[in-house]
Structure formats: structure tokens, C-alpha cells
Design a protein around this motif. Structure first.
Motif, PDB file in Angstrom:
ATOM      1  N   ARG A 153      -1.894  -1.732  10.476  1.00 31.68           N
ATOM      2  CA  ARG A 153      -0.335  -1.285  10.073  1.00 31.68           C
ATOM      3  C   ARG A 153      -0.454  -1.212   9.054  1.00 31.68           C
ATOM      4  NH1 ARG A 153       1.589  -6.335   8.295  1.00 31.68           N
ATOM      5  NH2 ARG A 153       0.095  -7.602   8.951  1.00 31.68           N
ATOM      6  N   LYS A 154       0.730  -0.685   8.425  1.00 36.50           N
ATOM      7  CA  LYS A 154       0.761  -1.250   7.435  1.00 36.50           C
ATOM      8  C   LYS A 154       1.723  -2.031   6.650  1.00 36.50           C
ATOM      9  CE  LYS A 154       2.804   2.506   3.137  1.00 36.50           C
ATOM     10  NZ  LYS A 154       3.150   3.572   2.906  1.00 36.50           N
ATOM     11  N   PRO A 155       1.225  -2.926   5.692  1.00 38.31           N
ATOM     12  CA  PRO A 155       1.265  -4.074   4.988  1.00 38.31           C
ATOM     13  C   PRO A 155       2.892  -3.744   4.224  1.00 38.31           C
ATOM     14  CG  PRO A 155      -0.344  -4.965   5.176  1.00 38.31           C
ATOM     15  CD  PRO A 155      -0.795  -3.211   5.338  1.00 38.31           C
ATOM     16  N   LYS A 156       4.027  -4.351   4.464  1.00 39.85           N
ATOM     17  CA  LYS A 156       5.438  -4.124   3.885  1.00 39.85           C
ATOM     18  C   LYS A 156       5.965  -5.376   2.879  1.00 39.85           C
ATOM     19  CE  LYS A 156       6.978  -0.308   6.257  1.00 39.85           C
ATOM     20  NZ  LYS A 156       5.763   0.421   5.837  1.00 39.85           N
ATOM     21  N   HIS A 172     -12.285  -5.790  -7.247  1.00 41.43           N
ATOM     22  CA  HIS A 172     -11.086  -5.796  -5.501  1.00 41.43           C
ATOM     23  C   HIS A 172     -11.227  -6.169  -4.305  1.00 41.43           C
ATOM     24  CE1 HIS A 172     -11.684  -1.620  -6.046  1.00 41.43           C
ATOM     25  NE2 HIS A 172     -11.481  -2.000  -5.354  1.00 41.43           N
ATOM     26  N   LEU A 173     -10.335  -6.647  -3.177  1.00 40.71           N
ATOM     27  CA  LEU A 173     -10.788  -6.353  -2.109  1.00 40.71           C
ATOM     28  C   LEU A 173     -10.309  -5.285  -1.574  1.00 40.71           C
ATOM     29  CD1 LEU A 173      -9.910  -9.649  -1.077  1.00 40.71           C
ATOM     30  CD2 LEU A 173     -12.015  -9.469  -1.850  1.00 40.71           C
ATOM     31  N   MET A 174     -10.981  -4.384  -1.183  1.00 40.87           N
ATOM     32  CA  MET A 174     -10.622  -3.320  -0.298  1.00 40.87           C
ATOM     33  C   MET A 174     -10.330  -3.307   1.130  1.00 40.87           C
ATOM     34  SD  MET A 174     -10.109  -0.155  -1.000  1.00 40.87           S
ATOM     35  CE  MET A 174     -10.122   0.621  -2.300  1.00 40.87           C
ATOM     36  N   PHE A 175      -9.241  -2.968   1.632  1.00 37.03           N
ATOM     37  CA  PHE A 175      -8.206  -3.091   2.832  1.00 37.03           C
ATOM     38  C   PHE A 175      -8.407  -2.125   3.625  1.00 37.03           C
ATOM     39  CE2 PHE A 175      -7.014  -6.950   1.600  1.00 37.03           C
ATOM     40  CZ  PHE A 175      -6.904  -7.696   1.959  1.00 37.03           C
ATOM     41  N   GLU A 176      -9.650  -1.149   4.455  1.00 39.48           N
ATOM     42  CA  GLU A 176      -9.384  -0.079   5.126  1.00 39.48           C
ATOM     43  C   GLU A 176      -9.222  -0.131   6.673  1.00 39.48           C
ATOM     44  OE1 GLU A 176     -12.479   1.799   2.610  1.00 39.48           O
ATOM     45  OE2 GLU A 176     -13.273  -0.029   3.387  1.00 39.48           O
ATOM     46  N   LYS A 177      -9.173   0.847   7.279  1.00 38.15           N
ATOM     47  CA  LYS A 177      -8.721   1.868   9.310  1.00 38.15           C
ATOM     48  C   LYS A 177      -7.793   0.389   9.319  1.00 38.15           C
ATOM     49  CE  LYS A 177     -13.307   2.645   9.709  1.00 38.15           C
ATOM     50  NZ  LYS A 177     -14.339   2.584   9.907  1.00 38.15           N
ATOM     51  N   LEU A 178      -6.696   0.692   8.368  1.00 34.09           N
ATOM     52  CA  LEU A 178      -4.880  -0.783   8.485  1.00 34.09           C
ATOM     53  C   LEU A 178      -5.173  -0.563   9.688  1.00 34.09           C
ATOM     54  CD1 LEU A 178      -3.530  -0.247   4.864  1.00 34.09           C
ATOM     55  CD2 LEU A 178      -5.148  -2.470   5.712  1.00 34.09           C
ATOM     56  N   PRO A 210       0.598  -1.177   0.006  1.00 31.91           N
ATOM     57  CA  PRO A 210       0.181  -0.112  -0.196  1.00 31.91           C
ATOM     58  C   PRO A 210       1.073   1.747   0.284  1.00 31.91           C
ATOM     59  CG  PRO A 210      -0.848  -0.782   2.085  1.00 31.91           C
ATOM     60  CD  PRO A 210       0.523  -2.271   0.726  1.00 31.91           C
ATOM     61  N   VAL A 211       0.705   1.796  -0.454  1.00 30.91           N
ATOM     62  CA  VAL A 211       1.086   3.310  -0.802  1.00 30.91           C
ATOM     63  C   VAL A 211       0.349   4.449   0.620  1.00 30.91           C
ATOM     64  CG1 VAL A 211       2.122   3.547  -3.144  1.00 30.91           C
ATOM     65  CG2 VAL A 211      -0.628   3.714  -2.905  1.00 30.91           C
ATOM     66  N   SER A 212      -0.689   4.170   0.990  1.00 31.28           N
ATOM     67  CA  SER A 212      -1.584   4.891   1.895  1.00 31.28           C
ATOM     68  C   SER A 212      -1.561   4.216   3.034  1.00 31.28           C
ATOM     69  CB  SER A 212      -3.276   5.122   1.576  1.00 31.28           C
ATOM     70  OG  SER A 212      -3.883   5.219   2.558  1.00 31.28           O
ATOM     71  N   ASP A 213      -1.411   4.716   4.118  1.00 32.50           N
ATOM     72  CA  ASP A 213      -1.194   4.443   5.800  1.00 32.50           C
ATOM     73  C   ASP A 213      -2.902   3.805   6.327  1.00 32.50           C
ATOM     74  OD1 ASP A 213       1.260   4.899   6.225  1.00 32.50           O
ATOM     75  OD2 ASP A 213       0.793   7.144   6.745  1.00 32.50           O
ATOM     76  N   SER A 214      -3.824   3.895   5.323  1.00 32.66           N
ATOM     77  CA  SER A 214      -4.931   3.485   5.270  1.00 32.66           C
ATOM     78  C   SER A 214      -5.560   2.941   4.966  1.00 32.66           C
ATOM     79  CB  SER A 214      -5.856   4.928   6.338  1.00 32.66           C
ATOM     80  OG  SER A 214      -5.970   5.117   4.887  1.00 32.66           O
ATOM     81  N   MET A 215      -5.467   2.511   3.798  1.00 35.79           N
ATOM     82  CA  MET A 215      -6.159   2.076   2.580  1.00 35.79           C
ATOM     83  C   MET A 215      -5.254   1.030   1.798  1.00 35.79           C
ATOM     84  SD  MET A 215      -9.009   4.774   1.424  1.00 35.79           S
ATOM     85  CE  MET A 215      -8.813   3.556  -0.752  1.00 35.79           C
ATOM     86  N   GLU A 251      -3.015 -17.049   2.762  1.00 38.67           N
ATOM     87  CA  GLU A 251      -1.757 -15.983   3.130  1.00 38.67           C
ATOM     88  C   GLU A 251      -1.582 -15.293   2.200  1.00 38.67           C
ATOM     89  OE1 GLU A 251      -0.164 -15.762   6.376  1.00 38.67           O
ATOM     90  OE2 GLU A 251      -2.040 -17.049   7.402  1.00 38.67           O
ATOM     91  N   MET A 252      -1.791 -14.240   1.772  1.00 38.14           N
ATOM     92  CA  MET A 252      -1.612 -12.962   0.595  1.00 38.14           C
ATOM     93  C   MET A 252       0.116 -12.324   0.862  1.00 38.14           C
ATOM     94  SD  MET A 252      -4.360 -10.241  -0.200  1.00 38.14           S
ATOM     95  CE  MET A 252      -5.541 -11.204  -0.837  1.00 38.14           C
ATOM     96  N   PRO A 253       0.799 -13.089  -0.057  1.00 36.77           N
ATOM     97  CA  PRO A 253       1.574 -12.699   0.131  1.00 36.77           C
ATOM     98  C   PRO A 253       2.068 -10.866  -0.303  1.00 36.77           C
ATOM     99  CG  PRO A 253       1.373 -13.773  -1.555  1.00 36.77           C
ATOM    100  CD  PRO A 253       0.560 -13.525  -0.882  1.00 36.77           C
ATOM    101  N   VAL A 254       2.184  -9.636  -0.110  1.00 33.34           N
ATOM    102  CA  VAL A 254       2.513  -8.572  -0.016  1.00 33.34           C
ATOM    103  C   VAL A 254       3.455  -8.318  -1.334  1.00 33.34           C
ATOM    104  CG1 VAL A 254       2.643  -5.762   0.685  1.00 33.34           C
ATOM    105  CG2 VAL A 254       1.955  -8.004   2.218  1.00 33.34           C
TER     106      VAL A 254
END
Length: 138
Positions: free
Chosen positions: A101-104, A93-99, A29-34, A124-127
Motif C-alpha cells: 500500500r502507499k503510505p500517506k 537510506h532504507l529502500m522500501f520496494e514492492k509496496l 512516497p511519490v511512487s506506488d511501488s517504492m 514506528e516511522m511517521p510518514v
């Protein structure tokens, strides 16, 4: 007569939904929250199934689909008998919100897909890199 019962039993097994998941990934993610997530659900069974919800420890997850060139949240998404439900870049797509933590890149995010017929499937979804393209592997 017993042979007919056995054959009838085999036929009913084929009528169940039989889902599996492949190609799962989350672009870093490029955003801290999505964030977004992509995967393919394949149903090899003879009965349709429905994806009713998605959960993850990393944040809230909703499924979005394209309707008339715009994205909207989808409550239930059909997985056709002997067919696929595809979440891909530029489409559903799946939208992850209110993260939380920010996956790396290099990490894995655990996602639980909840189906009407098949129950819960944990993935298990690889980043991957933010610019990852599954067609090229980069």
C-alpha cells in the motif's frame, strides 16, 4: 575479593551493544511501488553491533549505502561502539520496494530492525510530506 567480582561484573555490562533509534521518518512516497526511510541508530554500549536486516509489513526493505558516488544494497551495516549509523537524505537510506500500500502523510509505518547483538528493535516511522527536511521540520 567480593568487591572485585562486583566491579568485574559492571565492566562486562558496559561491553554489550546498547542500540536505540531516533529521528525515524518516511517521506510520503511519490511512487506506488517504492519509498525511502531515514533514521539514526545510536549505540551507547562498548561493543559494536551490526544491522543485519530490516522488515516491514508495508513491503520489502533493504538498506542502501553510498559507495564511490553510487548507491548499492548493503547486507550488514556496522553500528560502532559508542557511535552511530545514520540513514539520511542523500546518503545511506532504507529502500522500501514492492509496496503493499502507499503510505500517506500522517500515518506510521512499522519497521523492525534486526541486529546481530541487540536482537530486534521495532520502530514506528511517521510518514512526513514528500519534501520534509528534518533540519527545518518542514
Amino acid at each position: 575479593m567480593a568487591g572485585a567480582l562486583v566491579l568485574a561484573g559492571c565492566g562486562s555490562e558496559d561491553s554489550k551493544a546498547e542500540v536505540s533509534v531516533s529521528g525515524a521518518y518516511m517521506p510520503q512516497p511519490v511512487s506506488d511501488s517504492m519509498a525511502a526511510g531515514f533514521l539514526t541508530v545510536t549505540n551507547k554500549g562498548g561493543t559494536k553491533d551490526e544491522l543485519t536486516s530490516v522488515t516491514s509489513d508495508v513491503g520489502e526493505v533493504t538498506a542502501h549505502e553510498t559507495v564511490n558516488s553510487s548507491m548499492q544494497e548493503a547486507k550488514d551495516l556496522a553500528v560502532p561502539a559508542r557511535g552511530q549509523l545514520v540513514f539520511k537524505s542523500g546518503g545511506s537510506h532504507l529502500m522500501f520496494e514492492k509496496l503493499k500500500r502507499k503510505p500517506k502523510q500522517g500515518e506510521k509505518v512499522t519497521v523492525r530492525l534486526h541486529f546481530a547483538e541487540s536482537g530486534t528493535v521495532t520502530v514506528e516511522m511517521p510518514v512526513k510530506s514528500a519534501t520534509y527536511n528534518p533540519k527545518t521540520g518542514h
